[in-house]
Structure formats: structure tokens, C-alpha cells
Scaffold this motif. Structure first.
Motif, PDB file in Angstrom:
ATOM      1  N   THR A  83     -21.661   1.083 -59.576  1.00 12.22           N
ATOM      2  CA  THR A  83     -21.331   1.631 -60.897  1.00 12.22           C
ATOM      3  C   THR A  83     -21.704   0.660 -62.015  1.00 12.22           C
ATOM      4  OG1 THR A  83     -19.126   0.674 -60.761  1.00 12.22           O
ATOM      5  CG2 THR A  83     -19.372   2.938 -59.964  1.00 12.22           C
ATOM      6  N   ASN A  84     -22.575  -0.313 -61.728  1.00 14.63           N
ATOM      7  CA  ASN A  84     -22.879  -1.319 -62.742  1.00 14.63           C
ATOM      8  C   ASN A  84     -24.159  -1.029 -63.511  1.00 14.63           C
ATOM      9  OD1 ASN A  84     -21.273  -4.190 -61.178  1.00 14.63           O
ATOM     10  ND2 ASN A  84     -20.477  -2.578 -62.492  1.00 14.63           N
ATOM     11  N   ILE A  85     -24.435  -1.907 -64.473  1.00  9.51           N
ATOM     12  CA  ILE A  85     -25.370  -1.590 -65.544  1.00  9.51           C
ATOM     13  C   ILE A  85     -26.739  -1.112 -65.060  1.00  9.51           C
ATOM     14  CG2 ILE A  85     -25.967  -4.052 -65.861  1.00  9.51           C
ATOM     15  CD1 ILE A  85     -25.784  -1.452 -68.686  1.00  9.51           C
ATOM     16  N   VAL A  88     -26.261   2.255 -63.611  1.00  6.89           N
ATOM     17  CA  VAL A  88     -25.849   3.216 -64.645  1.00  6.89           C
ATOM     18  C   VAL A  88     -27.066   3.664 -65.459  1.00  6.89           C
ATOM     19  CG1 VAL A  88     -24.614   3.388 -66.850  1.00  6.89           C
ATOM     20  CG2 VAL A  88     -23.441   2.514 -64.817  1.00  6.89           C
ATOM     21  N   VAL A 121     -18.416   0.860 -56.496  1.00  5.25           N
ATOM     22  CA  VAL A 121     -18.437  -0.564 -56.160  1.00  5.25           C
ATOM     23  C   VAL A 121     -19.123  -1.327 -57.292  1.00  5.25           C
ATOM     24  CG1 VAL A 121     -20.649  -0.548 -54.912  1.00  5.25           C
ATOM     25  CG2 VAL A 121     -18.869  -2.176 -54.250  1.00  5.25           C
ATOM     26  N   GLU A 122     -18.758  -2.606 -57.427  1.00  4.03           N
ATOM     27  CA  GLU A 122     -19.423  -3.437 -58.423  1.00  4.03           C
ATOM     28  C   GLU A 122     -20.742  -3.943 -57.852  1.00  4.03           C
ATOM     29  OE1 GLU A 122     -18.086  -3.021 -61.069  1.00  4.03           O
ATOM     30  OE2 GLU A 122     -15.936  -2.871 -60.810  1.00  4.03           O
ATOM     31  N   CYS A 123     -21.626  -4.289 -58.739  1.00  2.39           N
ATOM     32  CA  CYS A 123     -23.016  -4.691 -58.438  1.00  2.39           C
ATOM     33  C   CYS A 123     -23.178  -5.289 -57.044  1.00  2.39           C
ATOM     34  CB  CYS A 123     -23.496  -5.690 -59.473  1.00  2.39           C
ATOM     35  SG  CYS A 123     -25.239  -6.144 -59.267  1.00  2.39           S
TER      36      CYS A 123
ATOM     37  N   SER B  87     -23.191 -11.926 -57.339  1.00  7.13           N
ATOM     38  CA  SER B  87     -22.551 -10.675 -57.766  1.00  7.13           C
ATOM     39  C   SER B  87     -22.598 -10.422 -59.262  1.00  7.13           C
ATOM     40  CB  SER B  87     -21.094 -10.647 -57.277  1.00  7.13           C
ATOM     41  OG  SER B  87     -20.465 -11.893 -57.443  1.00  7.13           O
ATOM     42  N   PRO B  89     -23.795  -8.697 -62.331  1.00  2.00           N
ATOM     43  CA  PRO B  89     -24.577  -7.467 -62.460  1.00  2.00           C
ATOM     44  C   PRO B  89     -26.005  -7.719 -62.966  1.00  2.00           C
ATOM     45  CG  PRO B  89     -22.350  -7.052 -63.161  1.00  2.00           C
ATOM     46  CD  PRO B  89     -22.444  -8.531 -62.885  1.00  2.00           C
ATOM     47  N   ARG B 126     -21.576 -13.653 -49.676  1.00  2.00           N
ATOM     48  CA  ARG B 126     -20.777 -12.547 -50.199  1.00  2.00           C
ATOM     49  C   ARG B 126     -20.402 -11.574 -49.071  1.00  2.00           C
ATOM     50  NH1 ARG B 126     -22.375  -8.394 -55.089  1.00  2.00           N
ATOM     51  NH2 ARG B 126     -20.576  -7.056 -54.763  1.00  2.00           N
ATOM     52  N   VAL B 324     -32.274  -7.121 -67.490  1.00  2.00           N
ATOM     53  CA  VAL B 324     -31.967  -5.688 -67.430  1.00  2.00           C
ATOM     54  C   VAL B 324     -32.500  -5.048 -68.709  1.00  2.00           C
ATOM     55  CG1 VAL B 324     -30.173  -3.952 -67.151  1.00  2.00           C
ATOM     56  CG2 VAL B 324     -29.866  -6.216 -66.127  1.00  2.00           C
ATOM     57  N   SER B 338     -19.933   0.125 -69.572  1.00  2.00           N
ATOM     58  CA  SER B 338     -20.199  -0.192 -68.170  1.00  2.00           C
ATOM     59  C   SER B 338     -20.029  -1.683 -67.922  1.00  2.00           C
ATOM     60  CB  SER B 338     -21.621   0.260 -67.807  1.00  2.00           C
ATOM     61  OG  SER B 338     -22.066  -0.412 -66.649  1.00  2.00           O
ATOM     62  N   LEU B 339     -20.551  -2.491 -68.840  1.00  2.00           N
ATOM     63  CA  LEU B 339     -20.464  -3.949 -68.679  1.00  2.00           C
ATOM     64  C   LEU B 339     -19.023  -4.435 -68.837  1.00  2.00           C
ATOM     65  CD1 LEU B 339     -23.709  -4.625 -70.687  1.00  2.00           C
ATOM     66  CD2 LEU B 339     -23.343  -5.379 -68.333  1.00  2.00           C
ATOM     67  N   ARG B 341     -16.238  -2.721 -68.520  1.00  2.00           N
ATOM     68  CA  ARG B 341     -15.412  -2.201 -67.435  1.00  2.00           C
ATOM     69  C   ARG B 341     -15.514  -3.101 -66.196  1.00  2.00           C
ATOM     70  NH1 ARG B 341     -15.685  -0.276 -63.014  1.00  2.00           N
ATOM     71  NH2 ARG B 341     -17.936  -0.471 -63.081  1.00  2.00           N
ATOM     72  N   PHE B 342     -16.726  -3.570 -65.953  1.00  2.00           N
ATOM     73  CA  PHE B 342     -16.927  -4.489 -64.824  1.00  2.00           C
ATOM     74  C   PHE B 342     -16.050  -5.734 -64.969  1.00  2.00           C
ATOM     75  CE2 PHE B 342     -19.061  -8.404 -63.457  1.00  2.00           C
ATOM     76  CZ  PHE B 342     -19.072  -8.209 -62.092  1.00  2.00           C
ATOM     77  N   GLU B 346     -12.889  -7.034 -62.709  1.00  2.00           N
ATOM     78  CA  GLU B 346     -13.030  -8.257 -61.927  1.00  2.00           C
ATOM     79  C   GLU B 346     -12.203  -9.432 -62.457  1.00  2.00           C
ATOM     80  OE1 GLU B 346     -14.437  -8.478 -59.015  1.00  2.00           O
ATOM     81  OE2 GLU B 346     -14.968  -6.365 -59.063  1.00  2.00           O
TER      82      GLU B 346
END
Lengths: 205, 448
Positions: A83-85, A88, A121-123, B87, B89, B126, B324, B338-339, B341-342, B346
């Protein structure tokens, strides 16, 4: 099936032995419990507490911080949609909505037949392959609503059994250190300078 | 365009299907650097890496060789912790290095342990990266059996165990002190620096070096070829090569190893050898130069080189090498949500400004998008941001222990500074919709 099996207890003791401080083994042992039962039971946490020498509450304290540990049963397939950038921007919001409709559940829920649990899930480090997802932590790239439907049908039909293990199993190869090769855990109280660093009084840094 | 054609350093084996095996690695020069290093003094190896201007590839960009030198003399044992908790993004390169060339990483780990005098190494992968864990476990098993890891490596007096460890889903664990907490079996919450700089007080309160996967993957090449050869590539402090993932609205998203410091954003986004331009040949609206935590760049920044100092001075960072791209059709308010919210999701919860602040930033953005925005919301976003990161400046100040909270401010300040009108339009629409409601006339007492 709740406490670790005798076989897994042996494995757990091996893992603990690799760390200078036993509590460091908590996360790998929680994964082991999840691999055994598909989720982390209270009984397994109590058993891990005994093995590591901490209280069950401390095990729960660590367990509850990390999202991969499920403290109730999940579906045979955990479907995580990113659900990350980067995803998205490439349409993962629509993919997630589609997945909810297709599976008839909302994010976080399990299908009534126990086959699928859907999560956002995150990235997951596949940003150039957006939108992406994982099934039990195995990747699927550039997923469209059509390919999602196909995936669900295939999974429901039992395809990919070789590639995608049951939920809880991560690496299917374990680290093995032969007794004659092990250098040994170095305890924090071991104040000796390593042998190869030269003369201990010679000032090598 | 000035794209330099340099031979790849860390991705050189990616095309070989057997690169992840010991035989595949050894057939292409693998473990020669280890043999060479064992014929040198640890100090000489450390000096070579220090000379090489190897900037850390995890996010902060601190020179690895300098970091190695921070361990207080005479304090033992020392530990090495490898940060494979990729991790951020937009970031995709450490997973690739772990899956496709795990021995290169293991050799880098061994070289670091030898140079610094680390008695034990922990390779923290991870949790979600099952294949990387599998490949590293298999590679370690092969390397142990071949006498390359463990007791008396290559018959020398150098002995070190490299332990595969893995996480369980927490972005914050990518922060080095949180990584150490997690490795100690705790909740992954960062420690205050000072006093808990890992090089002084790290794992089990002992001197600890925490290095990123890509950083360590460079070390075998440096030991083989020397710092001088490494420093021939790149510009200013940014030497060697670097991996960048280019994702979002580009024609050919991918992970590219390019010369560090000289390649420009325009090169890597538009050159056909790299990302190949914007989807549909649309215009660039904004791009994130270094992962979700980095302030956004715009069209006027395209000709900046991928050089740490230059990008820092321009008000952002190369961070974790994650570019990005957002084209002109992008809904920046949604991208911003979106950013944010991440980061809200976290936040580990240890520091109030981050725990509460990021949550409120997410809630305010959500109500703006869902047509419930208020005219005061934009100032409120900035006020909350200011409480997490006073002054909303770059580099950010923080009221928090770690940079996660301020990272959530980056997209807010970037989007609001450049595209405030888009936020205002949503709020204006919401206000208009609310005031446009005509009161329904109810006739009291009528039962007709």
C-alpha cells in the motif's frame, strides 16, 4: 500442538546457543513457533519463555510489537498487498479494493473457508515491479485485477504448493554450523582482544 | 546526457544464474579479497576502506571507514551487525544483493570483522524477505563448510561466526539503535544518541558497527582493487558506484547501478538505458530523490547529479537510493497521505510528538481527501509538523529520539509548499458542499 515439539525444542536450543545472550533468540524462536502452528500460541510463548529464561510477558511484549507474528489463526494463504507510494502510484488502491471484492472480505479478515487472509502491507522492496503483493511472503509482481483473480483461483486449486509453503514457514533452508567449524558466541563480558588483532599491548585498534 | 559507462561493482554477477552459489561466486573472483586481506594487517584493510570514501548506503550516508574507526580502543568484544532490514518506501536494492549475490555480502562482512576486530557478526535480514533468508542461509552453510566462515578462516587465526538473524515486520528496525534492540530480543524502539552511539555502546552495550548490505557489498571490490581505483569513480565525497531504484510513473522502472556523484537525475529517469522517461511522455510533477523520508524534488532539480553533498545542499537527500517519480496527473494530496499513513503506521510509539503527531497528520489528510476538510486544516498540518520537527527545516530538527517523526513531515512540507492550491481546492469544495445544503422545510404538526 502448542508447545514446541521435541524436534523444534532441539532446534530452539541450537538457535539460542548461537547468541551471546539467550533473549536475542526470541524473534527467531517466535518464527519457529509460527512455522510449527501457523500462528503464535500462548503455550508456545510460555515454552519459549522457559527456554530463553525470561517471563512469558516479556515474550508477549516482543511478539506483539512485530506485525508478522499472528496471535490468532490466519488463512492458509496470507495475501499482503503493498500500500506504499510506488505501488499507490501504479494502482494498488484499486487492486486492494478489487481483492476485497474478489475474496469477499475487508483488509485484515480471513475468508470463511480459512483459505485466504487479506492484508495491506508496507513497502516490500519490489517498487520497480508495482503494484506487487506477497503470498506467504512469496512475491508476485505487476499484479492486475485479472492476474489477481487468476492467482486466487490457482491458490484455491492448490497450485504453487512447491513454491509457496504454508503460512509461518519463511526460509526453507536453515543455517547449520558444524561443531568443528563453529567459532562460538562471544559474550559481552569476554574482554579479550581477538587473536588476529595482534599484540594486545601493541596498541592495534 | 552524460551517462558514464562504468563497469558495475556490486551488480557484476547479477546476470549469472549461479551467482548465489559458492562455485558461481568463486568462479568470478569470489573470496580473493578475503585471502588478500588475511595477508595484510587488519589496520591496513581498515585504512584501505577509509581511504575509499565509501559512503553508507542505508540512508544517512556516513563514510563507512570513518564509522569503523569510532570503536573505542581497547574495548572488547566488538560486534558487527548487518542491516538488511530494507524497508524505506521506494527502496529496492539490498534485497536484490542478498538474493543474487549473498557471498559478496558475506565476504564484505568477513572483511569488516577482520579489519575492525569484531568477534561475532549478525546478519539481520528483513522478516518478509524469505528468499533472501534462504539464499543467505545456503550461502553461509556452503561458506562454513569450505572453511571461509567460522573457526580459523582459511587456516588463519581469524575466527568469526556470522549468524543469520531475521526480523518480523517493523520499519523502525531499520534505524540502527532499534535494530540493536530488536537483535537483543526486545521491541524495536530506538535508543537515545548520545549515549547509545552503537560504535561506543551498541549490542549488549559493547562497541558495535552497524553497516548496510549495499555498503558491505562494496568492500570486497575495494580490497581487491584498492581505494585509489574506487575513488577514480564518482565526484566529491560520492565515490564508486551506487544502486538506485527508479519507480513510479516511468517507462522502464528498474534498479540501476550507476557511477555515483556524476550521473544526474535526468540521466537516470530519462535515459533509455535506465528508466527511459515518463509514462505517456507526460511531464514530471515531482520526484522523491531518496526514499519516503526525503523532501521532494521538482523539474528544476532534474539536472542535479546524484551526489550526496549537492543533493543535501539542494534541500533533500539521496537517502536509500530510492527515486520515486510522480507525473503531472498525480493527485499529490493522495500521494502525501500514502506517505504520511506509512509513517503513522510504523511509528514505534516511544516519542509522543511522533506517535500522536503522525497519527493526527494522517487523520487531517484523510478528512481533507474525504470531503470533510476545514479551512484551518492546512495551518494545523504545519503546526503539528512543527511540533515534530521544529522549524520544518532541512536538515530537520527533531523533538523525537529518531528521525521517523520528522520523515513524516517531509511529504507534508514538500506538497504544501509546492501544491498548496490542490489542498485548498479540496477544502473549498468541502466548505462549499457544506454551505450549499438547503435547509429542508419541515412542517411541524402535519400528519398529512
Amino acid at each position: 500442538m502448542a508447545r514446541l515439539t521435541p524436534e523444534n525444542e532441539v532446534l530452539a536450543r541450537t538457535i539460542i546457543g548461537r547468541y551471546p545472550v539467550p533473549k536475542s533468540a526470541l524473534i527467531p524462536l517466535l518464527h519457529l513457533a509460527q512455522e510449527q502452528d501457523g500462528w503464535v500460541t500462548d503455550e508456545a510463548m510460555a515454552h519459549i519463555a522457559e527456554l530463553v529464561g525470561v517471563s512469558a510477558a516479556e515474550v508477549l511484549g516482543t511478539c506483539s510489537f512485530y506485525e508478522m507474528f499472528k496471535r490468532e489463526p490466519v488463512g492458509r494463504y496470507l495475501v499482503n498487498i503493498c500500500t506504499n507510494i510506488s505501488c499507490v502510484l501504479m494502482g494498488s488502491d484499486d487492486l486492494l479494493s478489487h481483492a476485497e471484492q474478489r475474496l469477499g472480505v475487508t483488509v485484515g479478515e480471513t475468508t470463511p473457508d480459512g483459505t485466504f487472509t487479506l492484508e495491506g502491507v508496507e513497502c516490500i522492496a519490489a517498487c520497480t515491479e508495482a503494484p506487487c503483493l506477497q503470498v506467504n511472503y512469496r512475491y508476485r509482481y505487476k499484479v492486475t485485477p485479472e492476474s489477481f483473480d487468476e492467482l486466487v483461483d490457482d491458490l484455491a486449486a492448490g497450485a504453487f504448493a512447491d513454491e509457496i509453503p504454508p503460512h509461518g514457514t519463511l526460509a526453507r533452508v536453515r543455517q547449520v554450523i558444524a561443531a568443528d567449524r563453529v567459532a562460538g558466541a562471544v559474550e559481552p563480558t569476554d574482554g579479550r582482544q581477538p587473536e588476529w588483532m595482534g599484540d594486545p599491548d601493541g596498541g592495534a585498534s | 546526457m552524460t551517462v558514464s559507462d562504468v563497469a558495475p561493482i556490486i551488480t557484476s554477477r547479477f546476470a549469472n544464474p549461479d551467482a548465489h552459489t559458492l562455485s558461481g561466486y568463486r568462479a568470478t573472483g569470489g573470496y580473493q579479497a578475503l585471502a588478500k586481506a588475511l595477508s595484510m594487517s587488519p589496520e591496513a584493510v581498515a585504512n584501505e576502506v577509509k581511504e575509499a570514501s565509501l559512503l553508507g548506503r542505508g540512508g544517512a550516508g556516513f563514510p563507512a571507514g570513518v564509522k569503523w574507526g569510532f570503536c573505542p580502543p581497547g574495548v572488547w568484544p566488538r560486534y558487527l551487525v548487518v542491516n538488511g532490514d530494507e524497508s524505506e518506501p521506494g527502496t529496492y536494492k539490498d534485497r536484490m544483493l542478498m538474493e543474487r549475490d549473498p557471498h559478496q555480502l558475506i565476504e564484505g562482512v568477513l572483511l569488516a570483522c577482520y579489519a575492525v576486530g569484531c568477534g561475532q557478526a549478525f546478519l539481520y535480514v528483513r522478516g518478509e524477505m524469505a528468499l533472501a533468508q534462504e539464499r543467505i542461509a545456503a550461502a553461509l552453510n556452503e561458506a562454513y563448510a569450505a572453511g571461509l566462515v567460522g573457526r580459523n578462516i582459511m587456516g588463519s587465526d581469524f575466527s568469526v561466526d556470522v549468524i543469520l538473524h531475521w526480523g518480523a515486520g517493523a520499519y523502525i528496525v531499520g534505524e540502527e539503535t532499534a535494530l540493536i534492540e530488536s537483535l537483543e530480543g526486545e521491541r524495536g524502539m530506538p535508543r537515545l544518541k548520545p549515549p547509545f552511539f552503537p560504535a561506543a555502546k551498541g549490542l549488549y552495550m559493547q562497541p558495535t558497527i552497524v553497516n548496510n548490505v549495499e555498503t558491505l557489498s562494496n568492500v570486497p571490490w575495494i580490497v581487491n582493487n584498492g581505494a585509489a581505483a574506487y575513488n577514480e569513480l564518482g565526484a566529491e565525497a560520492s565515490r564508486g558506484t551506487r544502486m538506485f531504484a527508479v519507480s513510479g510513473h516511468v517507462k522502464n522502472p528498474g534498479v540501476f547501478e550507476v557511477e555515483f556523484g556524476t550521473t544526474t537525475f535526468r540521466d537516470i529517469i530519462f535515459d533509455p538505458r535506465y528508466a527511459g522517461g515518463i509514462l505517456g511522455d507526460r511531464a514530471v510533477k515531482a520526484f522523491i530523490p531518496g526514499g519516503a523520508s526525503a523532501p521532494w524534488f521538482f523539474e528544476e532539480h532534474l539536472d542535479l547529479p546524484l551526489e550526496k553533498g549537492t543533493v543535501d545542499r539542494a534541500g533533500s537527500m539521496l537517502g536509500s537510493g530510492a527515486i520515486v517519480v510522480m507525473d503531472e496527473t498525480t493527485d499529490v494530496v493522495r500521494a502525501c497521505l500514502s506517505l504520511v499513513r506509512f509513517f503513522a503506521h510504523e511509528s514505534c510509539g516511544k516519542c509522543t510528538p511522533c506517535r500522536e503527531g503522525t497519527t493526527w497528520l494522517e487523520r487531517i489528510l484523510t478528512r481533507i481527501i474525504s470531503g470533510q476538510g476545514r479551512p484551518t486544516d492546512l495551518d494545523l498540518l504545519l503546526d503539528v509538523s512543527d511540533n515534530i520537527s521544529p522549524g520544518i527545516a532541512w536538515p530537520p530538527k527533531q523533538t523525537t529520539i529518531c528521525p521517523l517523526g520528522p520523515s513524516a513531515v517531509s511529504p507534508i512540507s514538500s506538497a504544501l509548499t509546492r501544491f498548496r492550491g490542490e489542498f485548498e481546492a479540496l477544502i473549498d469544495d468541502a466548505v462549499a458542499a457544506r454551505t450549499a445544503v438547503t435547509p429542508v422545510e419541515i412542517t411541524v404538526g402535519s400528519h398529512g
